[in-house]
Design an enzyme around this catalytic site. Structure first.
Site, PDB file in Angstrom:
ATOM      1  N   HIS A 313       0.852  -1.183   0.000  1.00 50.26           N
ATOM      2  CA  HIS A 313       0.000   0.000   0.000  1.00 50.26           C
ATOM      3  C   HIS A 313       0.885   1.230   0.000  1.00 50.26           C
ATOM      4  O   HIS A 313       1.939   1.229   0.642  1.00 50.26           O
ATOM      5  CB  HIS A 313      -0.906   0.002   1.246  1.00 50.26           C
ATOM      6  CG  HIS A 313      -2.036   0.946   1.113  1.00 50.26           C
ATOM      7  ND1 HIS A 313      -1.922   2.264   1.463  1.00 50.26           N
ATOM      8  CD2 HIS A 313      -3.283   0.773   0.615  1.00 50.26           C
ATOM      9  CE1 HIS A 313      -3.071   2.863   1.193  1.00 50.26           C
ATOM     10  NE2 HIS A 313      -3.905   1.989   0.686  1.00 50.26           N
ATOM     11  N   ASP A 371      -8.026  -5.460   0.352  1.00 49.60           N
ATOM     12  CA  ASP A 371      -8.538  -6.239  -0.773  1.00 49.60           C
ATOM     13  C   ASP A 371      -8.134  -7.698  -0.719  1.00 49.60           C
ATOM     14  O   ASP A 371      -8.682  -8.519  -1.454  1.00 49.60           O
ATOM     15  CB  ASP A 371      -8.023  -5.648  -2.094  1.00 49.60           C
ATOM     16  CG  ASP A 371      -8.701  -4.339  -2.388  1.00 49.60           C
ATOM     17  OD1 ASP A 371      -9.859  -4.200  -1.984  1.00 49.60           O
ATOM     18  OD2 ASP A 371      -8.068  -3.462  -2.986  1.00 49.60           O
TER      19      ASP A 371
HETATM   20  N1  ACO Z   1       4.138  -7.669  -4.804  1.00 47.69           N
HETATM   21  C1  ACO Z   1       5.492  -7.699  -4.978  1.00 47.69           C
HETATM   22  N2  ACO Z   1       6.296  -6.625  -4.865  1.00 47.69           N
HETATM   23  C2  ACO Z   1       5.707  -5.454  -4.575  1.00 47.69           C
HETATM   24  C3  ACO Z   1       4.307  -5.329  -4.369  1.00 47.69           C
HETATM   25  C4  ACO Z   1       3.519  -6.505  -4.492  1.00 47.69           C
HETATM   26  N3  ACO Z   1       2.207  -6.469  -4.328  1.00 47.69           N
HETATM   27  N4  ACO Z   1       4.002  -4.038  -4.092  1.00 47.69           N
HETATM   28  C5  ACO Z   1       5.165  -3.368  -4.117  1.00 47.69           C
HETATM   29  N5  ACO Z   1       6.189  -4.212  -4.409  1.00 47.69           N
HETATM   30  C6  ACO Z   1       7.615  -3.878  -4.459  1.00 47.69           C
HETATM   31  C7  ACO Z   1       7.965  -3.060  -5.709  1.00 47.69           C
HETATM   32  O1  ACO Z   1       8.330  -3.886  -6.790  1.00 47.69           O
HETATM   33  C8  ACO Z   1       9.107  -2.222  -5.195  1.00 47.69           C
HETATM   34  O2  ACO Z   1      10.253  -3.025  -5.165  1.00 47.69           O
HETATM   35  P1  ACO Z   1      11.715  -2.385  -5.479  1.00 47.69           P
HETATM   36  O3  ACO Z   1      11.967  -1.403  -4.365  1.00 47.69           O
HETATM   37  O4  ACO Z   1      12.650  -3.555  -5.492  1.00 47.69           O
HETATM   38  O5  ACO Z   1      11.610  -1.707  -6.843  1.00 47.69           O
HETATM   39  C9  ACO Z   1       8.730  -1.905  -3.754  1.00 47.69           C
HETATM   40  O6  ACO Z   1       7.886  -3.017  -3.346  1.00 47.69           O
HETATM   41  C10 ACO Z   1       7.974  -0.582  -3.578  1.00 47.69           C
HETATM   42  O7  ACO Z   1       6.835  -0.604  -4.411  1.00 47.69           O
HETATM   43  P2  ACO Z   1       6.202   0.667  -5.122  1.00 47.69           P
HETATM   44  O8  ACO Z   1       5.501   0.236  -6.378  1.00 47.69           O
HETATM   45  O9  ACO Z   1       7.220   1.748  -5.247  1.00 47.69           O
HETATM   46  O10 ACO Z   1       5.121   1.122  -4.061  1.00 47.69           O
HETATM   47  P3  ACO Z   1       3.915   2.086  -4.328  1.00 47.69           P
HETATM   48  O11 ACO Z   1       3.633   2.746  -3.057  1.00 47.69           O
HETATM   49  O12 ACO Z   1       4.149   2.920  -5.531  1.00 47.69           O
HETATM   50  O13 ACO Z   1       2.735   1.054  -4.731  1.00 47.69           O
HETATM   51  C11 ACO Z   1       0.831  -0.307  -4.648  1.00 47.69           C
HETATM   52  C12 ACO Z   1       1.684   0.718  -3.907  1.00 47.69           C
HETATM   53  C13 ACO Z   1       0.409   0.223  -6.041  1.00 47.69           C
HETATM   54  C14 ACO Z   1      -0.456  -0.562  -3.853  1.00 47.69           C
HETATM   55  C15 ACO Z   1       1.625  -1.612  -4.828  1.00 47.69           C
HETATM   56  O14 ACO Z   1       1.995  -2.109  -3.568  1.00 47.69           O
HETATM   57  C16 ACO Z   1       0.883  -2.684  -5.620  1.00 47.69           C
HETATM   58  O15 ACO Z   1       0.899  -2.645  -6.856  1.00 47.69           O
HETATM   59  N6  ACO Z   1       0.195  -3.644  -4.905  1.00 47.69           N
HETATM   60  C17 ACO Z   1      -0.591  -4.647  -5.576  1.00 47.69           C
HETATM   61  C18 ACO Z   1      -1.927  -4.062  -6.023  1.00 47.69           C
HETATM   62  C19 ACO Z   1      -2.869  -3.820  -4.870  1.00 47.69           C
HETATM   63  O16 ACO Z   1      -3.077  -4.673  -4.021  1.00 47.69           O
HETATM   64  N7  ACO Z   1      -3.526  -2.650  -4.876  1.00 47.69           N
HETATM   65  C20 ACO Z   1      -4.531  -2.280  -3.874  1.00 47.69           C
HETATM   66  C21 ACO Z   1      -4.104  -1.102  -3.092  1.00 47.69           C
HETATM   67  S1  ACO Z   1      -5.187  -0.863  -1.746  1.00 47.69           S
HETATM   68  C22 ACO Z   1      -6.569  -0.201  -2.372  1.00 47.69           C
HETATM   69  O17 ACO Z   1      -6.634   0.393  -3.421  1.00 47.69           O
HETATM   70  C23 ACO Z   1      -7.752  -0.380  -1.554  1.00 47.69           C
END
Ligand code: ACO
Length: 444
Positions: A313, A371
């Site tokens: 998140h 979720d």
């Molecule tokens: N699975 C694996 N790796 C992940 C995940 C995941 N779900 N989420 C983040 N990471 C990793 C990224 O690859 C990144 O790794 P790195 O540092 O080696 O490059 C690191 O964790 C940071 O991730 P970011 O994408 O920079 O984090 P951001 O805050 O931009 O993204 C987000 C948040 C979009 C929610 C992301 O965690 C994601 O895509 N999760 C899966 C989708 C999801 O569940 N969305 C629902 C959000 S809650 C809602 O809307 C109610």
């Protein structure tokens, strides 16, 4: 800022290239980190700020919802989400988000009455659905039908009139379950079911989704209570992507129905509200808890775009308090329905167990979000995965509406117009088509 306190300090930025400097006010809210008011930065130093994804940018001041992502705190108008989920109900939470305080008995009864008596949609809207393919995604239908509301309710689109704003807000909250249930019925090829005024908000949605005219519908109170809780947990989440989309649309003076349709479109994405649908697809694809390890490996592989849906998140970096509530509800619902062995729940629990002790996830502070478990409940209730985001939209509508009202009433709000760091071609002269080849050759 119109409403926030006087500056609680200043930050001086010294530009080493020009030897100019500016002192910017540091502003405190009632909770959370202070913010630097950068509005004079361009005037004083000639610079914009660069913050793709707005990870460090406050776009507005708000009194509605507070999140402390490090501590796993979520407050609606000051009340912890856990307390509201345990003791309140969705109608009360709607009133709280819209008006700032919990209602007394008379206020509550009036509000429930007003929402109930706005649940029907204009009958002509029924025909609007016929224009969609039967297999249309419910969110495609929601985006279209919610936007179309402005064509049916002209008497509540004057955003300068507080009464229009209130009526539009009530209509949106009240009609959203009807619109979503109609999308479901249309896909099923079943007749639309009109809302029933003796039912609660969540009960009505179950009724409109699952009842058929041929026989009486038996309400399951445990399921309607669980659905009510899901709506509470999704009701608002401060300046998330869809709320920000609603605010951005609203900042242009667009009517509320158009703004909420924009919010629906934004919510649909798999990184936001579409994640609940993706979680279920992912759990089904994993299939068996013995396969979890290889999927976790895939999620950690930087060359693989796969992510664990329902994990991570932007704001929560410790735990998502909504996920904790919903995990408990998932067990209650499966228990009520007599589902002793749900392979998807077993896969989900194994995934959570492995990920929470894995260095990759610990280092990046990735935890299950709301979720992760909501889809398991909705599936057990009988909803197809394609309906999951539509259910999220029903709960979130009150948050969008509250954020939109706050925006309209905030005198410091301007049309939202971010700036950019331009990296394209600089000015060049137009070349007639006959001379382009030669010009390109000469430029090499
Ligand atoms: N699975 C694996 N790796 C992940 C995940 C995941 N779900 N989420 C983040 N990471 C990793 C990224 O690859 C990144 O790794 P790195 O540092 O080696 O490059 C690191 O964790 C940071 O991730 P970011 O994408 O920079 O984090 P951001 O805050 O931009 O993204 C987000 C948040 C979009 C929610 C992301 O965690 C994601 O895509 N999760 C899966 C989708 C999801 O569940 N969305 C629902 C959000 S809650 C809602 O809307 C109610």
């Amino acid at each position: 800022m119109a409403d926030s306190k006087a500056p609680s300090g200043t930050v001086t930025i010294i530009d080493n290239t020009s030897n100019k400097q500016t002192t910017l006010p540091l502003v405190s809210g009632t909770a959370g980190p202070k913010v630097i008011d950068i509005r004079n930065l361009y005037k004083d130093l000639g610079y914009f700020t660069f913050d793709p994804g707005y990870t460090a940018t406050g776009s507005c001041q708000s009194k509605i919802t507070y999140i402390d992502g490090d501590e796993g705190v979520l407050l609606y108008r000051g009340y912890p989400i856990e307390q509201l989920a345990e003791h309140s109900d969705f109608m009360e939470v709607c009133y709280l988000l819209l008006f700032g305080d919990l209602p007394d008995k008379a206020q509550r009864d009036q509000f429930v009455h007003d929402i109930t008596y706005h649940t029907m949609v204009h009958d002509q809207l029924n025909r609007f659905y016929q224009g969609f393919r039967r297999d249309a995604h419910p969110m495609a239908v929601m985006c279209g039908v919610v936007g179309a509301l402005s064509a049916f309710y002209h008497d509540s689109t004057d955003i300068t009139d507080p009464l229009h704003r209130k009526v539009a807000s009530y209509r949106l909250i009240a009609k959203m379950p009807t619109i979503a249930a109609m999308a479901y019925k249309y896909a099923m090829g079943q007749p639309f079911m009109y809302p029933q005024n003796n039912l609660s908000y969540a009960e009505n949605f179950l009724y409109m989704s699952y009842a058929v005219p041929a026989e009486p519908y038996k309400m399951n109170k445990i399921l309607s209570k669980a659905l009510d809780k899901i709506f509470i947990l999704h009701a608002d989440h401060e300046q998330n992507a869809s709320a920000s989309t609603v605010r951005m649309s609203g900042s242009t003076g667009a009517n509320p129905f158009a703004c909420i349709a924009a919010g629906c479109a934004s919510l649909w994405g798999p990184s936001h509200g579409g994640a609940n649908e993706e979680v279920l697809k992912m759990l089904a694809e994993i299939g068996d808890k013995r396969n979890v390890g290889q999927w976790v490996k895939k999620a950690k592989d930087p060359s693989d775009p796969f992510r664990l849906f329902g994990f991570g998140h932007r704001v929560y970096k410790n735990f998502d308090p909504r996920a904790q509530v919903i995990q408990k509800t998932a067990h209650e619902v499966l228990g009520e329905l007599g589902i002793k062995h749900e392979p998807l729940l077993e896969v989900a629990m194994e995934l959570e167990r492995i990920a929470l002790v894995d260095d990759y996830f610990i280092k990046r502070r990735l935890y299950p979000n709301v979720d992760f478990y909501s889809g398991i409940i909705l599936k057990a209730m009988g909803f197809p995965t394609s309906m999951f985001t539509a259910l999220f939209a029903i709960g979130r509508t009150v948050g969008w509406v509250a954020q939109w009202n706050e925006l309209i009433e905030d005198p410091s709000q301007k049309i939202n117009r971010p700036r950019q760091l331009y990296t394209g071609v600089t000015k060049r002269d137009y070349v007639p088509v006959a001379k382009r080849k030669a010009a390109a050759k000469a430029a090499q």
